[in-house]
Design a protein around this motif. Structure first.
Motif, short mmCIF file in Angstrom:
data_model
loop_
_atom_site.label_atom_id
_atom_site.label_comp_id
_atom_site.label_asym_id
_atom_site.label_seq_id
_atom_site.Cartn_x
_atom_site.Cartn_y
_atom_site.Cartn_z
N GLN A 18 0.84 -1.20 0.00
CA GLN A 18 0.00 0.00 0.00
C GLN A 18 0.87 1.25 0.00
N TRP A 19 1.96 1.18 0.73
CA TRP A 19 2.90 2.31 0.78
C TRP A 19 3.52 2.54 -0.59
N LEU A 20 3.96 1.47 -1.27
CA LEU A 20 4.56 1.61 -2.59
C LEU A 20 3.53 2.05 -3.62
N ASN A 21 2.29 1.64 -3.46
CA ASN A 21 1.25 2.01 -4.42
C ASN A 21 1.06 3.52 -4.50
N ARG A 22 1.28 4.24 -3.37
CA ARG A 22 1.07 5.68 -3.34
C ARG A 22 2.15 6.45 -4.10
N GLN A 23 3.27 5.81 -4.39
CA GLN A 23 4.38 6.51 -5.03
C GLN A 23 4.81 5.85 -6.34
N SER A 34 -7.01 1.68 5.02
CA SER A 34 -6.22 2.29 6.09
C SER A 34 -5.01 3.03 5.54
N SER A 35 -5.00 3.29 4.22
CA SER A 35 -3.86 3.99 3.63
C SER A 35 -3.82 5.42 4.11
N SER A 36 -2.62 5.95 4.32
CA SER A 36 -2.43 7.31 4.80
C SER A 36 -1.05 7.78 4.38
N ASP A 37 -0.74 9.01 4.72
CA ASP A 37 0.56 9.57 4.39
C ASP A 37 1.63 9.16 5.39
N VAL A 38 1.25 8.41 6.41
CA VAL A 38 2.24 7.99 7.40
C VAL A 38 3.22 7.02 6.75
N SER A 39 4.51 7.31 6.85
CA SER A 39 5.53 6.46 6.25
C SER A 39 5.68 5.17 7.06
N ILE A 40 6.07 4.11 6.36
CA ILE A 40 6.33 2.86 7.07
C ILE A 40 7.83 2.66 7.29
N ASP A 41 8.61 3.69 7.01
CA ASP A 41 10.06 3.58 7.23
C ASP A 41 10.37 3.16 8.65
N GLY A 42 9.63 3.74 9.62
CA GLY A 42 9.89 3.42 11.01
C GLY A 42 9.60 1.96 11.32
N LEU A 43 8.51 1.44 10.78
CA LEU A 43 8.17 0.03 11.00
C LEU A 43 9.23 -0.88 10.39
N LEU A 44 9.64 -0.58 9.16
CA LEU A 44 10.65 -1.41 8.51
C LEU A 44 11.98 -1.34 9.25
#
Length: 616
Positions: free
Chosen positions: A431-436, A571-581
């Motif tokens: 979902q994160w990659l889909n936004r970019q 649940s898609s949002s602008d919050v990055s998942i960098d922190g989770l990864l």
């Protein structure tokens, strides 16, 4: 030759008999001139009759196996013969050769009826003789008293087929059918003895040992109810092949098979939009990760039907990739198949594969899915399910893949296990990659599939074969099940529907208690649960839920154009998942993964995303 001679004698005799009948009503003898006219016609009529009968196929048919279509051949032949006889008698003989007394037209009509009856009757005698011989053969052999459930076309077909094959081992005693209009009637010469509620009485009265379910289009729930009733009575249950095989006329006794656990699930037949699927798969290079697995290999089988330009089979296990490659190469010799041995955790190798083949569509099925095993190996679950997905998805984005479909799990909903948490993290990645990205990334969630590696069904089957006991974790344990082909059909359909970022949810139907599944399998194996094969409860394992989430009714779920496919809450949002990864990679790097902390981390990130402001 004997048949041709017989037909000519019968046809000539029919005319003479018609003359006797016609003039007997008038109380006078047949005029000599009429007989002479007919005799003058015979040199013309007989060759024409042989030609007509031959053209209608009367001498190319095995009449001992004749049925209604062959009766049509006979009527066409005798009608053609009557028309030609009229032309010869009235147009040629009585006009030019022997202009005697006029032959009444009613003679040829009566002769046509007699001819049809005699020639048809002779063929019927051949058929009846064969049926009698088969009946004697069946009576002489060991035959199982059998009921056929369903007195429709399929039931009549299989009943006749059994009669033709005395060696089949079945002797059809009667039909069962729930249609009140059929009660007391006979189908294919066999009586309809009652309905479903009469099964117990009929089994006892006729000492029935086998039941054949002849309802190819019946819903799974009906098959389950009928099978359960019969199995409880100690009757062996068989089913017919699918309806499409009946339509194509390929039903035979040898195709009657045992009832399988898939038949008892109560699943409805899947319908797919073939045109939409073909539009995004035909002519494309399609890459499937995990292509050697139970789901991945079925994906490859079904994708191959839609004519992709190239199909790349990517997997980590050489033996499983070899097997699916060999199978598809034999079935689709013209399809460009490329077997690739690669690990999704190896980023450099994945990048090389994508650079070489540049697929247009990717199905990502590679994952660790075994819940208890992943509880014991959480590091591998993170590396494979999360970062393996990241590697494949980033490579797809970089080379411009048009559509990326990831296979997820119902255990990703409010995860309580390492496996569920890592699958939810993988959903967040795409979902994160889909936004970019210009690539359309979607995920498809579904529950347990029968027959997959790690499924409970193969475990139960091994335990039954060993004489038991069959182990069930908890009597309250409930799961949703699909067959592998059904799940894959819906996954491919969902891939055609995605516009980007969706998490599709498949309708899993009715929940099934694991203990009921175990009992059904024991009965299908010919044993009595808790008598021949004991069932032992061992307690829930780490990470297991007693009840999976009802995905199709969770709050916010949206319907799609397909009745079996839904969309989970966005649940898609602008919050990055960098922190989770980063947190997950830190755990992997140190080799210190705490299962509870991992599950808590993913769930907290879910909550954070749900409450984050969405892009305008």
């Amino acid at each position: 030759m004997l048949m041709i001679l017989f037909d000519q004698v019968v046809s000539v005799g029919a005319v003479f008999l018609a003359l006797l009948v016609r003039y007997a009503f008038e109380g006078r003898a047949v005029p000599d001139g009429v007989v002479q006219a007919y005799l003058w016609s015979l040199p013309f009529i007989i060759p024409a009759r042989v030609a007509v009968f031959s053209a209608c196929g009367l001498y190319r048919q095995v009449w001992s196996q004749a049925s209604l279509p062959e009766l049509g051949q006979i009527m066409a032949a005798t009608t053609g013969d009557a028309v030609l006889a009229a032309i010869v008698i009235y147009g040629l003989v009585q006009h030019w050769i022997y202009p005697g007394p006029f032959m009444p037209r009613s003679i040829l009509i009566i002769a046509w009826m007699l001819n049809t009856a005699c020639i048809g009757g002779s063929r019927l005698v051949l058929r009846l003789r064969r049926e009698w011989l088969l009946t004697r053969k069946s009576a002489a052999g060991m035959q199982h008293p059998t009921l056929v459930f369903g007195a429709g076309d399929a039931g009549a077909l299989i009943c006749r087929e059994i009669k033709r094959h005395g060696e089949s081992g079945y002797r059809v005693v009667g039909f069962l059918d729930d249609d009140p209009a059929k009660q007391g009637m006979r189908v294919a010469g066999v009586p309809v003895l009652g309905s479903r509620k009469d099964l117990g009485r009929i089994v006892k009265q006729h000492k029935i040992t086998h039941l054949i379910i002849a309802m190819p289009s019946a819903k799974g729930r009906a098959v389950r109810e009928i099978s359960s009733l019969a199995l409880d009575l100690g009757v062996h249950v068989k089913v017919l092949p699918g309806l499409y095989e009946l339509v194509e006329g390929r039903v035979s006794v040898s195709q009657i098979r045992d009832v399988q656990i898939e038949d008892l699930l109560g699943r409805e037949e899947v319908s797919v939009d073939l045109e939409a699927i073909a539009a995004y798969l035909s002519g494309e290079t399609v890459l499937v990760t995990g292509a050697g697995g139970s789901i991945g290999s079925e994906l490859c089988r079904q994708i191959a039907q839609f004519g992709p330009r190239r199909l790349v089979l990517l997997g980590h296990g050489e033996n499983s990739i070899y097997d699916i490659h060999l199978e598809l190469r034999e079935k689709y010799p013209d399809l460009d198949l490329v077997p690739v041995i690669a690990d999704v955790k190896d980023k450099a190798r994945i990048d090389t594969v994508f650079d070489e083949f540049r697929p247009g569509v990717v199905f990502h099925a590679a994952a660790h899915k075994h819940v208890p095993l992943m509880e014991m190996n959480p590091t591998e679950a993170i590396k494979n399910n999360v970062f393996g997905t990241l590697n494949v998805a980033q490579a797809a984005d970089r080379v411009g893949v048009g559509r990326f479909v990831m296979l997820s799990s119902d255990k990703a909903v409010n995860p309580t296990s390492v496996m569920g948490a890592t699958k939810r993290a993988a959903e967040l990645v795409i979902q994160w990659l889909n936004r970019q990205s210009k690539t359309v990334f979607v995920a498809v969630r579904f529950g347990n599939v029968l027959g997959s590696r790690g499924s409970v069904v193969p475990l139960f089957q091994r335990q039954i074969a060993a004489g038991g006991p069959v182990t069930v974790t908890d009597p309250r344990m409930v799961r949703y099940f699909m067959t592998i082909p059904e799940a894959v059909q819906l996954v491919i359909q969902a891939g055609a529907m995605g516009t980007g970022g969706e998490v599709f949810v498949l309708d899993m139907g009715e929940p099934v208690k694991i203990v009921d599944l175990a009992r059904d399998l024991i009965r299908l194996s010919g044993y009595e649960p808790d008598v021949d094969i004991p069932i032992v409860f061992t307690g829930a394992r780490p990470g297991e839920k007693l009840y999976e989430e009802l995905l199709t009714t969770e709050e916010g779920t949206r319907a799609t154009s397909h009745e079996r496919i839904f969309i989970a809450p966005d649940s898609s949002s602008d919050v990055s998942i960098d922190g989770l990864l980063a947190d997950l990679w830190c755990d992997v790097d140190t080799g210190c993964v705490e299962n509870d902390r991992l599950v808590s981390l993913v769930n907290s990130y879910n909550r954070e995303r749900r409450h984050a402001p969405l892009r305008g």
